[in-house]
Design a protein around this motif. Sequence first.
Motif, short mmCIF file in Angstrom:
data_model
loop_
_atom_site.label_atom_id
_atom_site.label_comp_id
_atom_site.label_asym_id
_atom_site.label_seq_id
_atom_site.Cartn_x
_atom_site.Cartn_y
_atom_site.Cartn_z
N VAL A 1 48.70 -38.11 -3.01
CA VAL A 1 48.72 -38.42 -1.58
C VAL A 1 47.66 -37.67 -0.79
O VAL A 1 47.31 -38.04 0.32
CB VAL A 1 50.11 -38.17 -0.96
N ARG A 2 47.11 -36.59 -1.37
CA ARG A 2 46.08 -35.81 -0.68
C ARG A 2 45.24 -35.05 -1.69
O ARG A 2 45.77 -34.53 -2.68
CB ARG A 2 46.71 -34.81 0.27
N CYS A 3 43.93 -34.95 -1.41
CA CYS A 3 43.02 -34.13 -2.20
C CYS A 3 42.24 -33.22 -1.27
O CYS A 3 41.78 -33.65 -0.21
CB CYS A 3 42.01 -34.99 -2.97
N PRO B 1 42.64 -44.99 -1.85
CA PRO B 1 42.49 -43.56 -2.12
C PRO B 1 43.45 -42.72 -1.28
O PRO B 1 43.92 -43.16 -0.21
CB PRO B 1 41.04 -43.28 -1.71
N PRO B 2 43.76 -41.52 -1.75
CA PRO B 2 44.61 -40.62 -0.96
C PRO B 2 43.82 -40.03 0.21
O PRO B 2 42.59 -40.15 0.27
CB PRO B 2 44.97 -39.52 -1.97
N ALA B 3 44.53 -39.38 1.11
CA ALA B 3 43.86 -38.64 2.17
C ALA B 3 43.00 -37.56 1.51
O ALA B 3 43.32 -37.05 0.44
CB ALA B 3 44.90 -37.99 3.09
N ARG B 4 41.88 -37.24 2.18
CA ARG B 4 40.97 -36.28 1.56
C ARG B 4 40.30 -35.43 2.63
O ARG B 4 39.93 -35.92 3.67
CB ARG B 4 39.91 -37.04 0.77
N ALA B 5 40.14 -34.15 2.32
CA ALA B 5 39.32 -33.25 3.12
C ALA B 5 38.25 -32.72 2.17
O ALA B 5 38.56 -32.32 1.04
CB ALA B 5 40.15 -32.10 3.67
N CYS B 6 36.99 -32.76 2.60
CA CYS B 6 35.89 -32.32 1.75
C CYS B 6 35.00 -31.39 2.56
O CYS B 6 34.56 -31.74 3.66
CB CYS B 6 35.10 -33.53 1.26
N CYS C 1 44.96 -31.30 -5.68
CA CYS C 1 45.63 -32.58 -5.41
C CYS C 1 47.11 -32.32 -5.14
O CYS C 1 47.71 -31.48 -5.80
CB CYS C 1 45.52 -33.53 -6.59
N VAL C 2 47.64 -33.08 -4.22
CA VAL C 2 49.07 -33.07 -3.96
C VAL C 2 49.59 -34.45 -4.36
O VAL C 2 49.08 -35.47 -3.90
CB VAL C 2 49.38 -32.80 -2.47
N ALA C 3 50.58 -34.45 -5.24
CA ALA C 3 51.16 -35.70 -5.70
C ALA C 3 52.64 -35.74 -5.30
O ALA C 3 53.30 -34.70 -5.25
CB ALA C 3 51.02 -35.84 -7.21
N TYR C 4 53.11 -36.95 -5.05
CA TYR C 4 54.51 -37.14 -4.66
C TYR C 4 55.06 -38.37 -5.34
O TYR C 4 54.41 -39.41 -5.39
CB TYR C 4 54.62 -37.30 -3.13
#
Length: 75
Positions: free
Chosen positions: A22-24, A49-54, A69-72
């Motif tokens: 859900v997020r990277c 794609p999951p939400a992402r901050a780069c 990575c956060v997975a749910y």
Amino acid sequence: RRQRQMCIRDRKEAGYGPEHVVRCGVWLDDARDFPSFNKVFKEYFGENPPARACVQSSLMVDAKVEIDCVAYKRP
């Protein structure tokens, strides 16, 4: 790609796939690497794609990229 393969292995062992991410969070040592990183990211996650901050940041180890990575998965 190596970092991605390590994330895949760890998630598989825990019973999660790319559809559960859900997020990277991504740290690049050199911002000029973003286009090539983004290409691999799109290959892996496709159309949803999951939400992402780069961000660009000097890494503490001899690496070019760090990814968390956060997975749910619904119970």
